[in-house]
Design a protein around this motif. Structure first.
Motif, PDB file in Angstrom:
ATOM      1  N   TYR A 258      42.893  36.026  36.689  1.00 49.27           N
ATOM      2  CA  TYR A 258      43.183  36.909  37.353  1.00 49.27           C
ATOM      3  C   TYR A 258      43.183  36.829  39.446  1.00 49.27           C
ATOM      4  O   TYR A 258      42.377  35.330  39.638  1.00 49.27           O
ATOM      5  CB  TYR A 258      41.423  37.835  38.098  1.00 49.27           C
ATOM      6  CG  TYR A 258      41.294  39.028  38.408  1.00 49.27           C
ATOM      7  CD1 TYR A 258      41.412  40.239  37.569  1.00 49.27           C
ATOM      8  CD2 TYR A 258      41.623  39.132  39.847  1.00 49.27           C
ATOM      9  CE1 TYR A 258      41.287  41.382  38.484  1.00 49.27           C
ATOM     10  CE2 TYR A 258      41.289  40.497  40.366  1.00 49.27           C
ATOM     11  CZ  TYR A 258      41.343  41.179  39.675  1.00 49.27           C
ATOM     12  OH  TYR A 258      41.416  42.627  40.491  1.00 49.27           O
ATOM     13  N   HIS A 277      53.576  37.984  33.527  1.00 49.99           N
ATOM     14  CA  HIS A 277      52.861  37.390  32.097  1.00 49.99           C
ATOM     15  C   HIS A 277      51.814  37.893  31.773  1.00 49.99           C
ATOM     16  O   HIS A 277      50.891  37.108  31.426  1.00 49.99           O
ATOM     17  CB  HIS A 277      52.489  35.679  33.050  1.00 49.99           C
ATOM     18  CG  HIS A 277      54.099  35.061  32.751  1.00 49.99           C
ATOM     19  ND1 HIS A 277      54.981  35.170  32.003  1.00 49.99           N
ATOM     20  CD2 HIS A 277      54.581  34.711  34.350  1.00 49.99           C
ATOM     21  CE1 HIS A 277      56.096  34.302  32.730  1.00 49.99           C
ATOM     22  NE2 HIS A 277      55.332  34.003  33.982  1.00 49.99           N
ATOM     23  N   LYS A 278      51.888  39.377  31.887  1.00 47.44           N
ATOM     24  CA  LYS A 278      50.457  39.746  31.671  1.00 47.44           C
ATOM     25  C   LYS A 278      50.301  39.994  29.985  1.00 47.44           C
ATOM     26  O   LYS A 278      48.898  39.911  29.822  1.00 47.44           O
ATOM     27  CB  LYS A 278      50.482  41.847  31.181  1.00 47.44           C
ATOM     28  CG  LYS A 278      50.714  42.068  33.136  1.00 47.44           C
ATOM     29  CD  LYS A 278      50.939  43.372  33.919  1.00 47.44           C
ATOM     30  CE  LYS A 278      50.347  43.848  34.689  1.00 47.44           C
ATOM     31  NZ  LYS A 278      51.570  43.348  36.348  1.00 47.44           N
ATOM     32  N   GLY A 281      47.469  38.173  29.341  1.00 50.84           N
ATOM     33  CA  GLY A 281      46.231  38.549  29.817  1.00 50.84           C
ATOM     34  C   GLY A 281      45.797  38.216  31.327  1.00 50.84           C
ATOM     35  O   GLY A 281      44.726  38.641  31.610  1.00 50.84           O
ATOM     36  N   VAL A 282      46.958  37.655  31.825  1.00 49.53           N
ATOM     37  CA  VAL A 282      46.772  37.714  32.755  1.00 49.53           C
ATOM     38  C   VAL A 282      46.946  38.837  34.462  1.00 49.53           C
ATOM     39  O   VAL A 282      47.023  40.167  33.778  1.00 49.53           O
ATOM     40  CB  VAL A 282      48.122  37.070  33.822  1.00 49.53           C
ATOM     41  CG1 VAL A 282      48.000  36.891  35.448  1.00 49.53           C
ATOM     42  CG2 VAL A 282      47.986  35.864  33.588  1.00 49.53           C
ATOM     43  N   ARG A 283      45.783  39.026  35.143  1.00 47.78           N
ATOM     44  CA  ARG A 283      45.388  40.507  35.983  1.00 47.78           C
ATOM     45  C   ARG A 283      45.631  39.694  37.618  1.00 47.78           C
ATOM     46  O   ARG A 283      45.232  38.877  37.736  1.00 47.78           O
ATOM     47  CB  ARG A 283      44.734  40.698  35.850  1.00 47.78           C
ATOM     48  CG  ARG A 283      44.369  41.742  34.283  1.00 47.78           C
ATOM     49  CD  ARG A 283      42.338  41.734  34.119  1.00 47.78           C
ATOM     50  NE  ARG A 283      42.140  42.399  33.486  1.00 47.78           N
ATOM     51  CZ  ARG A 283      41.619  43.743  32.258  1.00 47.78           C
ATOM     52  NH1 ARG A 283      41.929  45.078  33.580  1.00 47.78           N
ATOM     53  NH2 ARG A 283      42.179  43.745  31.035  1.00 47.78           N
ATOM     54  N   THR A 284      46.611  40.719  37.816  1.00 49.55           N
ATOM     55  CA  THR A 284      47.478  40.591  39.236  1.00 49.55           C
ATOM     56  C   THR A 284      46.591  41.724  40.397  1.00 49.55           C
ATOM     57  O   THR A 284      46.760  43.108  39.471  1.00 49.55           O
ATOM     58  CB  THR A 284      48.701  40.269  39.650  1.00 49.55           C
ATOM     59  OG1 THR A 284      49.605  41.211  38.838  1.00 49.55           O
ATOM     60  CG2 THR A 284      49.432  39.058  38.830  1.00 49.55           C
ATOM     61  N   PHE A 285      47.074  41.466  41.581  1.00 48.25           N
ATOM     62  CA  PHE A 285      46.090  42.406  42.022  1.00 48.25           C
ATOM     63  C   PHE A 285      46.276  41.981  43.554  1.00 48.25           C
ATOM     64  O   PHE A 285      45.820  41.348  44.322  1.00 48.25           O
ATOM     65  CB  PHE A 285      44.214  42.380  42.182  1.00 48.25           C
ATOM     66  CG  PHE A 285      43.518  43.278  43.093  1.00 48.25           C
ATOM     67  CD1 PHE A 285      43.071  44.649  42.624  1.00 48.25           C
ATOM     68  CD2 PHE A 285      43.075  43.318  44.052  1.00 48.25           C
ATOM     69  CE1 PHE A 285      42.722  45.753  42.856  1.00 48.25           C
ATOM     70  CE2 PHE A 285      41.997  44.406  44.897  1.00 48.25           C
ATOM     71  CZ  PHE A 285      41.942  45.003  44.226  1.00 48.25           C
TER      72      PHE A 285
ATOM     73  N   TYR B 317      42.212  52.781  38.119  1.00 55.28           N
ATOM     74  CA  TYR B 317      43.160  52.401  38.429  1.00 55.28           C
ATOM     75  C   TYR B 317      43.284  50.855  37.537  1.00 55.28           C
ATOM     76  O   TYR B 317      43.707  50.346  36.231  1.00 55.28           O
ATOM     77  CB  TYR B 317      42.787  50.980  39.890  1.00 55.28           C
ATOM     78  CG  TYR B 317      44.007  49.994  40.375  1.00 55.28           C
ATOM     79  CD1 TYR B 317      45.194  50.070  40.842  1.00 55.28           C
ATOM     80  CD2 TYR B 317      42.812  48.445  39.918  1.00 55.28           C
ATOM     81  CE1 TYR B 317      45.865  49.172  41.260  1.00 55.28           C
ATOM     82  CE2 TYR B 317      43.926  47.375  40.068  1.00 55.28           C
ATOM     83  CZ  TYR B 317      45.200  48.441  41.119  1.00 55.28           C
ATOM     84  OH  TYR B 317      46.126  46.502  41.032  1.00 55.28           O
ATOM     85  N   VAL B 325      48.253  45.494  30.065  1.00 56.78           N
ATOM     86  CA  VAL B 325      47.613  44.589  30.100  1.00 56.78           C
ATOM     87  C   VAL B 325      48.051  44.098  28.358  1.00 56.78           C
ATOM     88  O   VAL B 325      48.833  43.388  27.336  1.00 56.78           O
ATOM     89  CB  VAL B 325      46.604  44.162  30.539  1.00 56.78           C
ATOM     90  CG1 VAL B 325      46.997  42.608  29.003  1.00 56.78           C
ATOM     91  CG2 VAL B 325      46.841  43.464  31.450  1.00 56.78           C
ATOM     92  N   LYS B 329      50.811  42.634  25.887  1.00 49.52           N
ATOM     93  CA  LYS B 329      50.867  42.819  24.772  1.00 49.52           C
ATOM     94  C   LYS B 329      51.173  42.793  22.976  1.00 49.52           C
ATOM     95  O   LYS B 329      51.868  42.040  22.337  1.00 49.52           O
ATOM     96  CB  LYS B 329      49.266  42.408  24.275  1.00 49.52           C
ATOM     97  CG  LYS B 329      48.387  41.205  25.485  1.00 49.52           C
ATOM     98  CD  LYS B 329      46.730  40.747  25.049  1.00 49.52           C
ATOM     99  CE  LYS B 329      46.331  39.407  25.964  1.00 49.52           C
ATOM    100  NZ  LYS B 329      45.219  39.741  25.944  1.00 49.52           N
ATOM    101  N   ARG B 332      55.155  42.446  23.634  1.00 46.94           N
ATOM    102  CA  ARG B 332      55.936  40.688  23.630  1.00 46.94           C
ATOM    103  C   ARG B 332      54.698  39.901  22.935  1.00 46.94           C
ATOM    104  O   ARG B 332      55.123  38.720  22.914  1.00 46.94           O
ATOM    105  CB  ARG B 332      55.708  39.820  25.328  1.00 46.94           C
ATOM    106  CG  ARG B 332      57.063  41.321  26.107  1.00 46.94           C
ATOM    107  CD  ARG B 332      56.679  41.479  27.538  1.00 46.94           C
ATOM    108  NE  ARG B 332      56.194  39.982  28.463  1.00 46.94           N
ATOM    109  CZ  ARG B 332      56.106  40.023  29.349  1.00 46.94           C
ATOM    110  NH1 ARG B 332      55.292  40.866  29.854  1.00 46.94           N
ATOM    111  NH2 ARG B 332      55.915  38.831  29.933  1.00 46.94           N
TER     112      ARG B 332
END
Lengths: 619, 350
Positions: A258, A277-278, A281-285, B317, B325, B329, B332
């Motif tokens: 995160y 690179h979601k 499982g990456v979360r960007t805020f 949100y 996400v 997944k 990709r």
């Protein structure tokens, strides 16, 4: 008729032009081709903070320097051997760094009266003899590009835009670089614009052919591949390596990554990269400000994510209170500071390492935070994983201090084996951890005997509901406590926890081939390359000198004190006014010698050679 | 039970029946005797069993101030953070853990002064958070300075000649930030408080609930006219979705819409009760709810609406973040670290 091919050991090229001329892109592509060809290389992009400063002016000059060689190198080169100047401003801004006899490849089309006036050239330097001591190659880059593209349905202005590709083609011929790399790059970039793609390919080819046929160049060069350890390589910049390191760290820990971040130069590229690179499982805020960015990261850390915030020095200042909260909560958090020139807004696009003391002490109260610092662009990958490891293992915020030079500079990287990356164990607490009067209870601040770390407890774990905050807590129970003895104990425990990491990190790197040196040059962060180069040169000059480098600055690795005491003289070069120097003197009582410059640029090896020579004269 | 709370569909359901006492922590409550916070605490504890979710999946996050001690008294997970930052911290938690019911406890200074920026941005993003803003129009924990909701001219420790600050109306601020759920209630009116909490909890996205709360030490009686049975009926406008907006003991007054679209209070004797507008909390255009929020007078407290001003659906949100996400997944495949770090251009040295 083929021209003479001369073999060189090393070359330093500086591409310089207007910020809109595409010099960074040209440099990047030349670098990629060079990397794939197998040379060792180091790059130094140097660009203004303004996106498009007024055209043709000195503040608008954007430059990209590349040092490549047939042997191992560690710096971007003290002074270029070749300058590509796209206009008078680029020539004027860089000429003073060019040694006698250097090659100047000059775009004559831009040397108009108007452009010369803009930068204060009373006479045209191409005509007044002032460039006599250089090898000047006059090339009408703009008009040659336009001419090459005359069959395309493009306006003159559109055609002119491809002049950087013409220059890239020419340089590729001049230094025998493979053309496949820029071609495949263009094919991807303009996949949806076949006309633009064809024009750029044509300009690239035209540049190459021009080199072959023109009399402007009588010879061309090759630089043989450098010997390197066997394996698969790629070229990588510091910010990209750092982004990958964070993803790798999260994978090693089996945790979602995160990132809470607010855009700031030179750190924004990490936000950009991680947001791609979601599928990992990456979360960007992207938060509303620096404080919210770290706030969100702390919230995610509390929830059990591997949480990161990325920023530069001004952002660290804003985050200070929240970093203190993370210290008090004892939650894992990685705080990445891509240092730039300061104070205040300072020099946003230039490098400096003057945030060390801010990272070390910039909080209220006793709030120790471990500090990790990468020494090269590729090392940013390992440093990011190490920061994640320390954060998770010790339940603490960790600083990672990179800088503008590492962030944007690049070098070849021997790809690591993903399976052999260090394992990180989150060890979430899943059940009560203490027995009190025969009842199982949760003690959220009961510490691990060895690491002094407290348990990491995720909300959603039944039976472990608890409340914690920034108010002082009783050791073990975590209940609010204003007890004097408890606060003294907790303060010392938090410090001891961080101090104890010194045995759990790599010993300080020491290079002293014969173990008989009198002088040690001690550095940290991005000065590794220039110090290494200077030490090599000094040894060739007969000086017995060792190099040591710190990748962990808080705590210092366990061997630090012992290493320092082996040497009669310890020189500490830093791109600040003596911050590590102050810490070393305070902690180890060693009479170190500082060497400090804050020019927004990496050290030159030669200036460090001079310092070593001076000190050696007095041993 | 919790099926009626759409916002909690990803939060695990409780297998046992809960009561208020399940939500009381072992900590001694340390607010001043007589503080309005006690009533709110009791109200929240009595309401939470209705959610029907596991209590280990409930988190209270607070900032700094008297109200922010609230999490310590809840037998849930709790995080007492730093001044003004609770909405940011809670946003990080809620966007990374959709299986949690996340509540923010804040005050007028915490939310509207030092944390004003985080509040408006949390509201515009519409993260699944329930924000309870305890408004007592004074700084309590620092012992009595004026707050951003204090009336102009207020004499406090830091304003011996009267405050020069024009106050915020928290409801107007929230609606200005296009919050999807905005409501107001009063600490001492348990029934109303719980009904508002119920609607807030059911709302998907950020809910802001302003709670008029009495600080009996530094600003005693600030809301008294709204609580005193002699005056309350004439001052309070109780908003009820689908009902005409009227007030006064005999519904003698109500809210009418002028020809220019603005709202004003009028007497039935003047306009006739048919002229009173029917409250619709689901109006998309925030200007209606905003106009309602502007009816009240900051000093006399005349025409003070309570209840749900606005309750509209907007993309949430954290749901969207999860969708991105999941989509990444799906399209990709799960991330392949070795392939990622290799990139496109590599070379091999043998």
């Amino acid at each position: 008729m083929s021209k003479e091919l001369v073999t060189l050991g090393r070359v330093v090229i500086r591409f310089a032009g207007d910020s809109g001329d595409g010099m960074q892109l040209t440099g990047d592509q030349f670098t990629n081709a060079t990397a794939i060809f197998g040379n060792d290389l180091v790059t130094l992009p140097d660009f203004p903070a303004e996106i498009r400063a007024p055209q043709g002016t000195l503040p608008g000059v954007s430059a990209f320097q590349l040092h490549f060689a047939d042997h191992d190198i560690t710096t971007a080169g003290d002074s270029p051997t070749v300058l590509v100047a796209m206009n008078p401003a680029a020539l004027k801004a860089n000429l003073h760094e060019m040694p006698e006899g250097a090659d100047l490849i000059i775009n004559t089309d831009e040397f108009t009266k108007r452009n010369l006036d803009k930068v204060g050239y009373a006479n045209n330097p191409l005509e007044d003899g002032s460039l006599e001591k250089y090898r000047v190659h006059e090339v009408a880059l703009t008009s040659l590009t336009v001419e090459a593209l005359k069959d395309f349905d493009l306006t003159r202005k559109e055609a002119e835009r491809s002049k950087n590709m013409f220059a890239l083609g020419l340089l590729s011929w001049l230094y025998s670089r493979p053309m496949e790399t820029p071609k495949s790059f263009l094919a991807t970039k303009f996949a949806k614009k076949p006309e633009i793609l064809a024009a750029n390919l044509k300009a690239l080819e035209a540049g190459w052919s021009f080199g072959e046929t023109t009399e402007v160049f009588s010879v061309h060069y090759e630089v043989k591949p450098a010997p390197a350890r066997a394996g698969e390589y790629r070229n990588i910049s510091g910010n990209l390596a750092l982004s990958y390191g964070l993803i790798a760290g999260a994978q090693s820990a089996g945790l979602p990554l995160y990132l809470g971040s607010y855009p700031i130069t030179p750190a924004s590229d990490i936000l950009h990269e991680l947001s791609k690179h979601k599928n990992f499982g990456v979360r960007t805020f992207q938060a509303e400000d620096e404080i919210a960015a770290i706030g969100a990261a702390i919230g995610a850390a509390y929830g059990g994510s591997l949480a990161v915030t990325t920023t530069s020095g001004p952002g660290v200042a804003l985050k200070s209170e929240a970093i203190g909260l993370a210290v008090s909560l004892e939650l894992p958090l990685v705080v990445i500071d891509i240092q730039r020139g300061g104070p205040s807004t300072g020099l946003p696009t230039k490098t400096e390492q003057a945030d060390l003391l801010q990272a070390m002490f910039g909080r209220n109260g006793e709030a120790p935070v471990p500090i990790v610092a990468p020494r090269s662009p590729a090392h940013c990958f390992d440093a990011a994983i190490e920061a994640c490891r320390i954060a998770v293992k010790y339940r603490t915020p960790v600083f990672l201090l990179s800088d503008g030079y590492l962030a944007n500079g690049s070098e070849p990287w021997l790809l690591p084996d993903v399976a052999s990356l260090p394992k990180i164990e989150p060890n979430f607490l899943e059940a009560p951890n203490h027995e009190l009067n025969g009842v199982d209870v949760l003690w959220p601040f009961k510490r691990d005997d060895e690491t002094l770390a407290r348990p990491w407890i995720r909300p959603g774990t039944p039976g472990l509901e608890h409340r914690i905050g920034g108010i002082e807590k009783a050791n073990n129970t975590g209940a609010i406590s204003y007890d004097p003895a408890n606060h003294d104990l907790m303060t010392r425990l938090r410090q001891a926890k961080v101090d104890g990491i010194s045995d759990d990190v790599e010993p300080m790197f020491v290079d002293d081939p014969n173990g008989d040196s009198d002088i040690l040059v001690l550095g940290w962060g991005s000065t590794f390359g220039p110090i290494g180069a200077a030490v090599e040169i000094s040894r060739r000059n007969g000086i017995k000198v060792a190099q040591a480098h710190l990748s962990t600055l808080n705590p210092f690795p366990a061997n630090t004190g012992e290493v320092l005491k082996r040497y009669k003289k310890v020189i500490v070069p830093e791109m600040n006014l003596g911050q590590l120097n102050m810490l070393i003197r305070a902690k180890f009582l060693v009479d170190t010698i500082g060497f400090n410059k804050v020019r927004g640029l990496p050290f030159k090896a030669t200036e460090l050679v001079d310092v070593i020579k001076d000190v050696a004269a007095h041993v | 039970m919790s099926d009626s709370f759409a916002s909690l569909k990803l939060v695990p359901k409780s297998e046992v029946t809960q009561s208020a006492k399940d939500f009381k922590s072992d900590q001694e409550v340390r607010w001043c005797p007589g503080c309005g916070d006690y009533a709110i605490l009791a109200g929240v504890q009595s309401f939470l069993p209705e959610l029907g979710v596991k209590k280990e999946n409930i988190v209270f996050v607070s900032g700094i101030g008297c109200s922010s001690r609230f999490p310590y008294y809840m037998n849930t997970y709790g995080l007492h953070s730093i001044h003004g930052r609770a909405p940011a911290i809670a946003s990080g938690l809620a966007t990374s853990r959709e299986d949690l019911s996340v509540w923010v406890i804040t005050g007028d200074g915490d939310a509207l002064s030092i944390g004003g920026n985080h509040l408006i941005h949390a509201l515009r993003r519409n993260v699944n958070l329930k924000i309870l803003l305890f408004n007592n129009r004074i700084y309590g924990l620092t012992k009595g300075q004026y707050s951003p909701t204090s009336e102009m001219g207020k004499i406090t420790k830091s304003t011996p000649m009267g405050s020069l600050d024009h106050p915020f109306n928290p409801i107007s601020v929230a609606i200005g930030a296009e919050a999807s759920f905005v409501a107001r209630t009063i600490d001492s009116d348990r029934k109303h408080l719980v009904e508002v909490l119920r609607q807030a909890a059911a709302h998907e996205g950020t809910a802001l609930v302003e709670i008029y709360q009495n600080c009996n030490i530094f600003n005693d009686g600030a809301w008294e006219p709204l609580k005193d049975s002699d005056t309350a009926d004439d001052l309070l406008i109780r908003l009820m979705h689908g009902e005409p907006i009227t007030f006064g003991k005999e519904a003698t007054h109500g809210v009418v819409r002028e020809s220019d679209g603005s709202l004003r209070v009028a007497a039935a004797s003047e306009v006739g009760s048919d002229a009173f507008i029917v409250h619709d909390a689901h109006v998309e255009d925030p200007s209606y709810a905003f106009a309602l929020s502007r009816l009240s007078h900051p000093e006399t407290l005349a025409n003070t609406p309570i209840g749900v001003f606005r309750d509209v659906n907007r993309p949430v949100y954290d749901r969207q973040m999860s969708d991105q996400v999941a989509h990444a997944k799906e399209t990709r495949g799960p991330g392949d670290l070795a392939a990622l770090i290799r990139g496109k251009d590599t070379w091999t040295v043998s």
